[in-house]
Motif scaffolding. Structure first.
Motif, PDB file in Angstrom:
ATOM      1  N   SER A  23       3.790 -18.989 -35.595  1.00 21.53           N
ATOM      2  CA  SER A  23       4.157 -18.555 -33.532  1.00 21.53           C
ATOM      3  C   SER A  23       3.225 -19.365 -32.797  1.00 21.53           C
ATOM      4  CB  SER A  23       4.397 -17.328 -34.226  1.00 21.53           C
ATOM      5  OG  SER A  23       5.137 -17.007 -35.025  1.00 21.53           O
ATOM      6  N   LEU A  24       2.225 -18.985 -33.057  1.00 21.61           N
ATOM      7  CA  LEU A  24       0.817 -19.439 -32.645  1.00 21.61           C
ATOM      8  C   LEU A  24       0.612 -20.438 -31.546  1.00 21.61           C
ATOM      9  CD1 LEU A  24      -2.188 -16.255 -33.373  1.00 21.61           C
ATOM     10  CD2 LEU A  24      -1.179 -16.022 -31.093  1.00 21.61           C
ATOM     11  N   ALA A  25       0.672 -20.992 -33.009  1.00 27.78           N
ATOM     12  CA  ALA A  25       0.919 -23.023 -33.024  1.00 27.78           C
ATOM     13  C   ALA A  25       2.746 -22.814 -31.823  1.00 27.78           C
ATOM     14  CB  ALA A  25       0.654 -23.835 -33.764  1.00 27.78           C
ATOM     15  N   LYS A  26       3.250 -22.843 -31.716  1.00 24.25           N
ATOM     16  CA  LYS A  26       4.903 -23.287 -31.427  1.00 24.25           C
ATOM     17  C   LYS A  26       4.504 -22.586 -29.942  1.00 24.25           C
ATOM     18  CE  LYS A  26       8.678 -22.646 -33.044  1.00 24.25           C
ATOM     19  NZ  LYS A  26       9.402 -22.289 -33.897  1.00 24.25           N
ATOM     20  N   MET A  27       4.034 -21.705 -29.355  1.00 21.10           N
ATOM     21  CA  MET A  27       3.814 -20.929 -28.316  1.00 21.10           C
ATOM     22  C   MET A  27       3.185 -22.023 -27.202  1.00 21.10           C
ATOM     23  SD  MET A  27       5.995 -19.487 -27.605  1.00 21.10           S
ATOM     24  CE  MET A  27       7.857 -19.108 -29.079  1.00 21.10           C
ATOM     25  N   VAL A  28       1.376 -22.050 -28.726  1.00 20.60           N
ATOM     26  CA  VAL A  28       0.436 -23.265 -27.528  1.00 20.60           C
ATOM     27  C   VAL A  28       1.637 -24.070 -26.941  1.00 20.60           C
ATOM     28  CG1 VAL A  28      -1.147 -23.744 -27.833  1.00 20.60           C
ATOM     29  CG2 VAL A  28      -1.344 -22.151 -28.588  1.00 20.60           C
ATOM     30  N   TYR A  29       1.853 -24.708 -27.643  1.00 15.26           N
ATOM     31  CA  TYR A  29       2.343 -25.963 -27.240  1.00 15.26           C
ATOM     32  C   TYR A  29       3.440 -26.145 -26.132  1.00 15.26           C
ATOM     33  CZ  TYR A  29       5.038 -30.000 -27.221  1.00 15.26           C
ATOM     34  OH  TYR A  29       5.685 -31.615 -26.708  1.00 15.26           O
TER      35      TYR A  29
ATOM     36  N   ASP B 203     -20.471 -22.813 -23.440  1.00 17.03           N
ATOM     37  CA  ASP B 203     -20.052 -22.037 -22.804  1.00 17.03           C
ATOM     38  C   ASP B 203     -18.416 -22.086 -22.765  1.00 17.03           C
ATOM     39  OD1 ASP B 203     -22.486 -20.256 -21.896  1.00 17.03           O
ATOM     40  OD2 ASP B 203     -23.104 -22.044 -20.471  1.00 17.03           O
ATOM     41  N   GLY B 204     -18.294 -21.086 -22.026  1.00 22.65           N
ATOM     42  CA  GLY B 204     -16.229 -21.729 -21.641  1.00 22.65           C
ATOM     43  C   GLY B 204     -15.049 -20.902 -22.396  1.00 22.65           C
ATOM     44  N   GLN B 205     -15.812 -21.643 -24.237  1.00 20.17           N
ATOM     45  CA  GLN B 205     -15.387 -21.347 -25.119  1.00 20.17           C
ATOM     46  C   GLN B 205     -14.534 -19.918 -25.102  1.00 20.17           C
ATOM     47  OE1 GLN B 205     -16.340 -22.976 -29.181  1.00 20.17           O
ATOM     48  NE2 GLN B 205     -14.449 -24.186 -29.497  1.00 20.17           N
ATOM     49  N   VAL B 206     -13.363 -20.121 -25.438  1.00 23.39           N
ATOM     50  CA  VAL B 206     -12.452 -18.773 -25.280  1.00 23.39           C
ATOM     51  C   VAL B 206     -12.340 -18.433 -27.245  1.00 23.39           C
ATOM     52  CG1 VAL B 206     -10.237 -17.062 -25.475  1.00 23.39           C
ATOM     53  CG2 VAL B 206     -11.284 -18.992 -23.436  1.00 23.39           C
ATOM     54  N   VAL B 207     -12.960 -17.684 -27.618  1.00 20.77           N
ATOM     55  CA  VAL B 207     -12.787 -17.008 -29.179  1.00 20.77           C
ATOM     56  C   VAL B 207     -11.845 -15.805 -29.708  1.00 20.77           C
ATOM     57  CG1 VAL B 207     -13.313 -16.712 -31.409  1.00 20.77           C
ATOM     58  CG2 VAL B 207     -14.913 -18.049 -29.644  1.00 20.77           C
ATOM     59  N   ILE B 208     -11.047 -15.736 -30.275  1.00 18.66           N
ATOM     60  CA  ILE B 208      -9.873 -15.378 -30.380  1.00 18.66           C
ATOM     61  C   ILE B 208      -9.758 -14.482 -32.040  1.00 18.66           C
ATOM     62  CG2 ILE B 208      -7.824 -14.116 -29.768  1.00 18.66           C
ATOM     63  CD1 ILE B 208      -7.324 -15.974 -27.885  1.00 18.66           C
ATOM     64  N   GLY B 209     -10.153 -13.345 -32.174  1.00 16.89           N
ATOM     65  CA  GLY B 209     -10.022 -13.211 -33.809  1.00 16.89           C
ATOM     66  C   GLY B 209      -8.818 -11.843 -33.161  1.00 16.89           C
TER      67      GLY B 209
ATOM     68  N   TYR C 169     -11.895 -11.936 -27.398  1.00 14.55           N
ATOM     69  CA  TYR C 169     -10.846 -11.305 -27.738  1.00 14.55           C
ATOM     70  C   TYR C 169     -10.642 -10.518 -29.128  1.00 14.55           C
ATOM     71  CZ  TYR C 169      -9.407 -12.012 -22.378  1.00 14.55           C
ATOM     72  OH  TYR C 169      -9.485 -12.978 -21.172  1.00 14.55           O
ATOM     73  N   ILE C 170      -9.810  -9.095 -29.498  1.00 16.24           N
ATOM     74  CA  ILE C 170      -9.641  -9.373 -30.850  1.00 16.24           C
ATOM     75  C   ILE C 170      -7.797  -9.053 -30.525  1.00 16.24           C
ATOM     76  CG2 ILE C 170     -10.782  -6.959 -31.574  1.00 16.24           C
ATOM     77  CD1 ILE C 170     -10.876  -8.461 -33.894  1.00 16.24           C
ATOM     78  N   VAL C 171      -7.035  -9.393 -31.482  1.00 18.35           N
ATOM     79  CA  VAL C 171      -6.039  -8.551 -31.223  1.00 18.35           C
ATOM     80  C   VAL C 171      -5.773  -7.942 -32.850  1.00 18.35           C
ATOM     81  CG1 VAL C 171      -3.019  -9.120 -32.224  1.00 18.35           C
ATOM     82  CG2 VAL C 171      -4.823 -10.539 -31.139  1.00 18.35           C
ATOM     83  N   ALA C 172      -5.512  -6.585 -32.700  1.00 21.02           N
ATOM     84  CA  ALA C 172      -5.535  -5.853 -33.898  1.00 21.02           C
ATOM     85  C   ALA C 172      -4.263  -4.582 -34.191  1.00 21.02           C
ATOM     86  CB  ALA C 172      -6.774  -4.142 -33.902  1.00 21.02           C
TER      87      ALA C 172
ATOM     88  N   ILE D 131       1.322 -12.445 -26.575  1.00 18.91           N
ATOM     89  CA  ILE D 131      -0.143 -12.327 -26.775  1.00 18.91           C
ATOM     90  C   ILE D 131      -1.367 -13.449 -25.808  1.00 18.91           C
ATOM     91  CG2 ILE D 131      -2.279 -12.249 -28.561  1.00 18.91           C
ATOM     92  CD1 ILE D 131      -0.487 -11.279 -30.586  1.00 18.91           C
ATOM     93  N   LEU D 132      -0.578 -14.590 -25.916  1.00 22.81           N
ATOM     94  CA  LEU D 132      -1.090 -15.476 -25.375  1.00 22.81           C
ATOM     95  C   LEU D 132      -0.958 -15.468 -23.958  1.00 22.81           C
ATOM     96  CD1 LEU D 132       0.408 -18.751 -27.629  1.00 22.81           C
ATOM     97  CD2 LEU D 132      -1.812 -18.060 -27.178  1.00 22.81           C
ATOM     98  N   GLU D 133       0.400 -15.031 -22.977  1.00 22.84           N
ATOM     99  CA  GLU D 133       0.377 -14.829 -21.664  1.00 22.84           C
ATOM    100  C   GLU D 133      -0.470 -14.009 -21.270  1.00 22.84           C
ATOM    101  OE1 GLU D 133       4.740 -13.985 -20.988  1.00 22.84           O
ATOM    102  OE2 GLU D 133       5.124 -16.431 -20.239  1.00 22.84           O
ATOM    103  N   LYS D 134      -1.035 -12.778 -22.111  1.00 22.60           N
ATOM    104  CA  LYS D 134      -1.656 -11.766 -21.520  1.00 22.60           C
ATOM    105  C   LYS D 134      -3.163 -12.361 -21.183  1.00 22.60           C
ATOM    106  CE  LYS D 134       0.799  -7.741 -21.674  1.00 22.60           C
ATOM    107  NZ  LYS D 134       1.617  -7.439 -20.098  1.00 22.60           N
TER     108      LYS D 134
END
Ligand SMILES: Cc1cc2nc3c(=O)[nH]c(=O)nc-3n(C[C@H](O)[C@H](O)[C@H](O)COP(=O)(O)O)c2cc1C
Length: 390
Positions: free
Chosen positions: A216-222, A314-320, A343-346, A383-386
């Motif tokens: 779903s994340l891949a779909k919403m990134v697109y 630098d500049g790379q965003v990492v979400i776990g 960021y982390i999604v719990a 999540i992506l919008e936030k």
């Protein structure tokens, strides 16, 4: 539901695949949209207006009707948040390319301000014909979003390219026409699914992750204008439309694939349930049950998230992601800091293999945003919008 509150017009033309336009209407309604149907005179030879009226619960636009203003094609264009033509015949594509408005659908298309999604469906020779190809090229240059047809057996008995794209693919392109492009041009690496750790050719240790959230994340990134690169362990899911796809099996395969693609990524979302341990030994032949029960000793797998955090540029965003059974926020905060994440999604463990997701987004400044319960597609978008709206 991702399309809640959205108003969509589905245009149907005179193709043998016209009935799939009805499937698309149902699909969009299930995602929360209010749908109207618009059909060409040839389309009416294939699908009855009554069917469309019953499906949508709305008037169907097929021709200018007596007693109306005659401006309905303009009013309907204004009413629509999105406009998708599926299936689109070679004839309608040619008319759109030339700006011809000799029926209700093509008139509405010319009056519509946004990006129209067009899903061609036709015989493979008709599709390959330079006239059709040039028309499609012209439409793309003008901002139309074309969902390329798939290959396979066609209604005419020939094999080739020309089959209407999958309904879910048309829906994903439609989302791209509707949503803001917060991730425009960004390469987003996503991991998904539970890795498998084999100890003989057919037996393995894994976990209950379905991969749904990562897909779903891949779909919403697109949909948000990004370029998803999905590294997936084995799942039962279809490859998401619009994503570069890398299939892996074990945690070590996933580690290699992530490291190979890491530096080119602007954003990294580590959603996969990677096995922490793998069997220390592997038998090349199937373990037999007439032997003594085998003992499976485990050894640690590489920590992919930690390695990503260490190599983050630098500049790379990492979400776990962190699935926890207790002390959820405290454990997630510890993981965010230890692994150098942005960021982390719990979430609780019970989101595994369920269609519903809820949880929290934590950032490095100590902010916590609650994710209310919703289906995984909606949650991925939330999540992506936030995170990326800022
Ligand atoms: C049985 C049948 C199936 C057809 N299927 C297609 C099709 O899949 N794609 C296509 O481009 N044209 C197809 N055609 C031709 C179109 O119906 C014809 O070009 C028509 O003028 C299209 O009008 P419209 O674009 O206004 O709907 C088919 C015709 C018939 C009789």
């Amino acid at each position: 539901m991702v399309l809640k509150g959205k108003k969509i017009t589905v245009g149907i033309t005179g193709s043998i695949a016209a009935y799939k336009g009805c499937e698309l209407i149902r699909y969009l309604q299930k995602k929360g949209a209010t749908v109207r149907a618009c059909i060409t005179p040839s389309g009416r030879e294939f699908i009855g207006e009554l069917t469309l009226k019953a499906l949508t619960g709305e008037e169907v636009l097929s021709h200018w009707k007596d007693g109306k203003t005659g401006l309905e094609h303009i009013f309907w264009a204004r009413w629509s948040d999105a406009f998708v033509i599926a299936p689109a015949t070679a004839n309608t594509i040619a008319k759109l390319s030339a700006g011809i408005t000799d029926n209700f659908l093509t008139s509405m298309a010319l009056a519509y301000e946004g990006s129209i999604v067009v899903a061609p469906a036709m015989n493979c020779q008709m599709y390959k014909n330079p006239a059709t190809q040039e028309n499609l090229k012209k439409l793309k240059e003008r901002g139309y979003l074309v969902v390329e047809p798939s290959s396979g057996e066609l209604a005419c008995g020939e094999e080739g390219e020309g089959r209407l794209a999958e309904i879910d693919h048309i829906y994903t392109e439609l989302l791209r026409s509707l949503l803001p492009d917060y991730l425009k041009g960004k390469r987003v690496l996503i991991t998904a699914g539970g890795t498998r750790e084999y100890f003989d050719p057919i037996r393995y240790i894994s976990n209950a992750s379905s991969g749904q959230m990562g897909y779903s994340l891949a779909k919403m990134v697109y949909a948000l204008g990004g370029k998803p690169v999905l590294i997936s362990a084995q799942t039962c899911l279809e490859k998401p439309y619009g994503a570069e796809f890398i299939q892996v099996v074990s945690a070590r395969d996933m580690y290699d694939a992530v490291m190979e693609n890491l530096d080119r990524a602007d954003v990294v979302i580590m959603n996969s349930a990677v096995a922490d341990f793998r069997p220390a030994s592997y038998s090349g032949s199937k373990l037999k049950k007439d032997r003594e029960s085998p003992e499976v000793r485990l050894e640690a797998n590489p920590d992919i998230l930690k390695a990503v955090g260490e190599r983050k540029r630098d500049g790379q965003v990492v979400i776990g992601f962190a699935a926890e059974s207790d002390n959820i926020l405290e454990n997630a905060k510890g993981k965010l800091e230890r692994k150098n994440l942005d960021y982390i999604v719990a979430n609780r463990l019970d989101v595994f293999s369920r269609d519903e997701h809820s949880g929290w987004i934590l950032d490095r400044d100590g902010n916590v945003v609650e994710i209310p319960p919703m289906d995984k597609e909606s949650s991925a978008l939330y999540i992506l919008e936030k995170i990326f709206k800022r």
